[in-house]
Design an enzyme around this catalytic site. Structure first.
Site, PDB file in Angstrom:
ATOM      1  CG  HIS A 120      39.799  36.026  36.342  1.00  0.00           C
ATOM      2  ND1 HIS A 120      40.906  35.684  35.595  1.00  0.00           N
ATOM      3  CD2 HIS A 120      40.278  36.524  37.524  1.00  0.00           C
ATOM      4  CE1 HIS A 120      42.009  35.952  36.294  1.00  0.00           C
ATOM      5  NE2 HIS A 120      41.653  36.464  37.457  1.00  0.00           N
ATOM      6  CG  ASP A 157      44.837  41.187  37.829  1.00  0.00           C
ATOM      7  OD1 ASP A 157      44.069  41.869  38.530  1.00  0.00           O
ATOM      8  OD2 ASP A 157      45.175  40.017  38.122  1.00  0.00           O
ATOM      9  CG  HIS A 159      45.536  36.382  39.136  1.00  0.00           C
ATOM     10  ND1 HIS A 159      45.337  37.380  40.065  1.00  0.00           N
ATOM     11  CD2 HIS A 159      45.967  35.289  39.824  1.00  0.00           C
ATOM     12  CE1 HIS A 159      45.633  36.913  41.269  1.00  0.00           C
ATOM     13  NE2 HIS A 159      46.018  35.654  41.151  1.00  0.00           N
TER      14      HIS A 159
END
Length: 302
Positions: A120, A157, A159
């Site tokens: 991220h 993942d 996300h």
């Protein structure tokens, strides 16, 4: 097959109740029990490797924010403790050492059990528990240091890997594929996000869709893209938070889905695969998923 980790990765301590906690590493260790892997310590990451993806001002800002004690908060869910910078640099050192070993032929497969996670972290923004874009740094190491022509990253993942996408948006030598639940944090990852060179493939999956829909999506979208790309090396952002027991999302995968997916991914890049830990927050599900994923990497690495 090589596994890279380091005690410093346990020195990134988050506040009580935070899902990205030190105990995750113990769960990973349970998943590795009984597997015939060669263990190595992550070397200290070099700042020059971080600077392949992040500007020096950002690196300096993260270092300056590290507290003497307690916690410093970088965003709503991203914290620093006194050991966080050193832990993140060990994760960077681990991915670079793993890439070096696999590209050189010393090993066919490797897994980096580091934390904090990285996918991220955008160019100048820490977010989603992440400080530095670990897997993107590994890809740039393979491309710029080892002079590979084509690299691929697959991020499974739950996300979207917004940070990896941001860091590699203009990198025409790296295919980036992310499958992820949508809608969900961080709100990016639409199919029309294609990268500056059309080298980004986003595969949104609906909540509750389970392993069957994931397998169909990979057969239809991801494996053909990898086959066409013909990467020299495959990197995996291995987040295990799509598991049915994970508290942060709802894709309802099982450990066997990770085994199936890893087996199929190892068919690409001549089986040269480097995987790095991202999410996974139910400790028992994390252990079972790591056992399935790394078990395949160990089989393929013989």
């Amino acid at each position: 097959m090589l596994v890279f980790t380091h005690p410093d990765c346990a020195r990134h301590v988050t506040p009580p109740g935070h899902p990205e906690r030190v105990e995750r590493l113990a769960a990973v260790e349970r998943g590795l029990l009984g597997l015939a892997v060669e263990r190595r310590e992550c070397p200290p990451g070099e700042e020059a490797e971080v600077l392949r993806c992040h500007p020096s001002a950002y690196l300096a800002r993260v270092k300056a924010a590290v507290p003497r004690d307690g916690w410093a908060q970088l965003d709503g869910d991203t914290f620093l403790s006194p050991g966080s910078h050193k832990a993140a640099m060990r994760a960077v050192g681990g991915i670079c050492a793993a890439v070096d070993a696999v590209v050189s032929g010393e090993a066919r497969t490797a897994f980096v059990a580091g934390r904090p996670p990285g996918h991220h972290a955008e160019r100048e923004t820490a977010m989603g528990f992440c400080l530095f874009g670990t897997v993107a740094i590994g890809a740039k190491r393979a491309l710029d240091h080892h002079r590979l022509s084509r690299v691929a990253i697959v991020d499974f993942d739950v996300h979207h890997g917004n940070g990896t996408q941001d860091l590699l948006w203009d990198e025409g030598r790296c295919l980036f594929v992310s499958s992820h639940q949508m809608p969900l944090y961080p709100g990016t990852g639409r199919p029309e996000e294609r990268g500056a060179h059309g080298q980004v493939v986003n595969v949104p999956l609906r909540a509750g869709s389970g392993g069957r829909e994931m397998r169909e999506a990979y057969e239809r979208l991801v494996f053909p893209a990898l086959a066409e790309w013909k990467p020299d090396l495959l990197l995996i952002s291995a987040g295990f938070d799509a598991h049915a027991d994970d508290p942060l999302a709802g894709l309802e995968w099982q450990a066997e889905d990770y085994r199936w997916l890893t087996e199929r991914l190892c068919d690409f890049a001549g089986g040269r695969v480097v995987s790095t830990l991202e999410g996974g927050y139910d400790l028992e599900a994390l252990a079972a998923s790591v056992a399935a994923h790394v078990g395949v990497l160990e089989e393929r690495g013989r």
